[in-house]
Design a protein around this motif. Structure first.
Motif, PDB file in Angstrom:
ATOM      1  N   GLY A 192       0.758  -1.071   0.032  1.00  0.00           N
ATOM      2  CA  GLY A 192      -0.011   0.056   0.013  1.00  0.00           C
ATOM      3  C   GLY A 192       0.762   1.372   0.008  1.00  0.00           C
ATOM      4  N   GLU A 193       1.903   1.302   0.858  1.00  0.00           N
ATOM      5  CA  GLU A 193       2.658   2.347   0.850  1.00  0.00           C
ATOM      6  C   GLU A 193       3.628   2.581  -0.328  1.00  0.00           C
ATOM      7  OE1 GLU A 193       5.240   1.732   4.200  1.00  0.00           O
ATOM      8  OE2 GLU A 193       3.667   2.165   5.767  1.00  0.00           O
ATOM      9  N   VAL A 194       4.013   1.660  -1.029  1.00  0.00           N
ATOM     10  CA  VAL A 194       4.707   1.624  -2.359  1.00  0.00           C
ATOM     11  C   VAL A 194       3.552   2.093  -3.300  1.00  0.00           C
ATOM     12  CG1 VAL A 194       5.743   0.183  -4.141  1.00  0.00           C
ATOM     13  CG2 VAL A 194       6.423  -0.273  -1.694  1.00  0.00           C
ATOM     14  N   THR A 195       2.649   1.493  -3.389  1.00  0.00           N
ATOM     15  CA  THR A 195       1.453   2.047  -4.321  1.00  0.00           C
ATOM     16  C   THR A 195       1.500   3.573  -4.406  1.00  0.00           C
ATOM     17  OG1 THR A 195       0.445  -0.054  -4.472  1.00  0.00           O
ATOM     18  CG2 THR A 195      -0.798   1.791  -5.112  1.00  0.00           C
ATOM     19  N   GLN A 196       1.496   4.141  -3.192  1.00  0.00           N
ATOM     20  CA  GLN A 196       1.050   5.424  -2.783  1.00  0.00           C
ATOM     21  C   GLN A 196       2.258   6.421  -3.322  1.00  0.00           C
ATOM     22  OE1 GLN A 196      -1.932   6.971  -2.161  1.00  0.00           O
ATOM     23  NE2 GLN A 196      -0.647   8.713  -2.839  1.00  0.00           N
ATOM     24  N   GLN A 197       3.550   5.809  -3.121  1.00  0.00           N
ATOM     25  CA  GLN A 197       4.950   6.458  -3.359  1.00  0.00           C
ATOM     26  C   GLN A 197       4.981   6.505  -5.012  1.00  0.00           C
ATOM     27  OE1 GLN A 197       7.770   3.917  -1.497  1.00  0.00           O
ATOM     28  NE2 GLN A 197       7.562   4.987   0.439  1.00  0.00           N
ATOM     29  N   LEU A 198       4.439   5.453  -5.738  1.00  0.00           N
ATOM     30  CA  LEU A 198       4.447   5.187  -6.905  1.00  0.00           C
ATOM     31  C   LEU A 198       3.609   6.530  -7.664  1.00  0.00           C
ATOM     32  CD1 LEU A 198       5.580   4.226  -9.675  1.00  0.00           C
ATOM     33  CD2 LEU A 198       4.271   2.269  -9.422  1.00  0.00           C
ATOM     34  N   ARG A 199       2.275   6.405  -7.046  1.00  0.00           N
ATOM     35  CA  ARG A 199       1.112   7.388  -7.290  1.00  0.00           C
ATOM     36  C   ARG A 199       1.849   8.661  -7.293  1.00  0.00           C
ATOM     37  NH1 ARG A 199      -2.350   4.910  -3.899  1.00  0.00           N
ATOM     38  NH2 ARG A 199      -3.908   3.365  -4.905  1.00  0.00           N
ATOM     39  N   ASP A 200       2.456   8.929  -6.248  1.00  0.00           N
ATOM     40  CA  ASP A 200       3.006  10.368  -5.882  1.00  0.00           C
ATOM     41  C   ASP A 200       3.854  10.879  -7.031  1.00  0.00           C
ATOM     42  OD1 ASP A 200       1.325  10.463  -3.666  1.00  0.00           O
ATOM     43  OD2 ASP A 200       3.043  10.132  -2.000  1.00  0.00           O
ATOM     44  N   ARG A 201       4.704   9.943  -7.327  1.00  0.00           N
ATOM     45  CA  ARG A 201       5.696  10.508  -8.353  1.00  0.00           C
ATOM     46  C   ARG A 201       5.034  10.391  -9.667  1.00  0.00           C
ATOM     47  NH1 ARG A 201      11.072   9.697  -9.537  1.00  0.00           N
ATOM     48  NH2 ARG A 201      11.713  10.620 -11.362  1.00  0.00           N
ATOM     49  N   ILE A 202       4.363   9.566 -10.021  1.00  0.00           N
ATOM     50  CA  ILE A 202       3.595   9.972 -11.521  1.00  0.00           C
ATOM     51  C   ILE A 202       2.907  11.019 -11.399  1.00  0.00           C
ATOM     52  CG2 ILE A 202       1.911   9.075 -12.687  1.00  0.00           C
ATOM     53  CD1 ILE A 202       2.523   5.940 -11.855  1.00  0.00           C
ATOM     54  N   ASN A 203       2.259  11.414 -10.384  1.00  0.00           N
ATOM     55  CA  ASN A 203       1.262  12.780 -10.163  1.00  0.00           C
ATOM     56  C   ASN A 203       2.396  13.969 -10.217  1.00  0.00           C
ATOM     57  OD1 ASN A 203      -1.180  11.292 -10.151  1.00  0.00           O
ATOM     58  ND2 ASN A 203      -0.935  11.399  -7.825  1.00  0.00           N
ATOM     59  N   GLN A 204       3.509  13.840  -9.700  1.00  0.00           N
ATOM     60  CA  GLN A 204       4.596  15.033  -9.964  1.00  0.00           C
ATOM     61  C   GLN A 204       4.695  15.282 -11.329  1.00  0.00           C
ATOM     62  OE1 GLN A 204       7.676  13.787  -7.330  1.00  0.00           O
ATOM     63  NE2 GLN A 204       6.681  14.189  -5.282  1.00  0.00           N
TER      64      GLN A 204
END
Length: 218
Positions: free
Chosen positions: A202-214
């Motif tokens: 779950g944490e990794v998915t959110q980190q990947l989301r954050d980077r993509i969103n950036q």
């Protein structure tokens, strides 16, 4: 699920390791690379070097990338490159060949999903703990998947044993080595190496989301 060590299996590093921050877009995402999904503007490209028999790749598929695939459909390019680590995973090369052969009939994504959705039926040994090494049984499974996704099976059988398929996989491996890939799964976002630090999927998915969103916000 606790990730622990994500890059569980390694390959030899290339002699000329890329510099930190180096843009490797031209290496990790070629024009003819397989795209699981594609965006009209091509603003963000996520490239994954994967090994279909790698347990960490399967866990990432189940816990991270399958979510990203659904959430960002039509918004990002998601590129796949083959990086079978055959010494650790005896069926990885055959699985990569099956994916490439399906791609030659325009059904890479369908085979990709079939291989991971049915991972335990071919990749895991009967003891349920170790990786499987029964090549013939795995090939029969891959042929079943080819039938299920509507491939011309005779062409599939010919293509997966063809020099063209072998050359594509070798080219992906060579590019992975140029990019400093030493294990799977390895991710690059707009040519920059991306590594997770989360302890759960779950944490990794959110980190990947954050980077993509950036990257989407630029």
């Amino acid at each position: 699920l606790i990730i622990g060590g994500v890059l569980l299996f390694t390959a030899g590093k290339g002699k000329d390791a890329p510099q930190p921050g180096q843009d490797l877009s031209s290496v990790v995402a070629k024009p003819d690379s397989h795209k699981l999904m594609q965006s009209p503007d091509g603003k963000v490209t996520v490239a994954e070097f994967l090994d279909f028999q790698c347990p960490a790749c399967y866990q990432y598929y189940s816990g991270v990338t399958s979510n990203i695939e659904k959430e960002y459909a039509g918004r990002i390019n998601f590129v796949h490159r083959m990086f079978p680590l055959s010494q650790a995973h005896p069926l990885a090369m055959d699985a990569a060949k099956a994916a490439e052969a399906a791609a030659m009939q325009g059904k890479y994504a369908e085979m990709y999903h079939a291989l991971y959705d049915n991972y335990r039926t071919w990749a895991v040994a009967p003891d349920g703990q170790n990786v499987n090494s029964d090549t013939e049984a795995a090939k029969r499974k891959f042929t079943e998947f080819a039938q299920q996704i509507g491939l011309d099976v005779n062409k599939f059988e010919q293509d997966r044993n063809s020099p063209a398929v072998a050359q594509r996989i070798a080219a992906d491996q060579a590019d992975g080595e140029k990019a400093g890939v030493s294990g799977t799964p390895s991710f690059f976002i707009n040519g920059q190496k991306w590594e997770a630090s989360g302890k759960t999927y779950g944490e990794v998915t959110q980190q990947l989301r954050d980077r993509i969103n950036q990257e989407l916000a630029k």
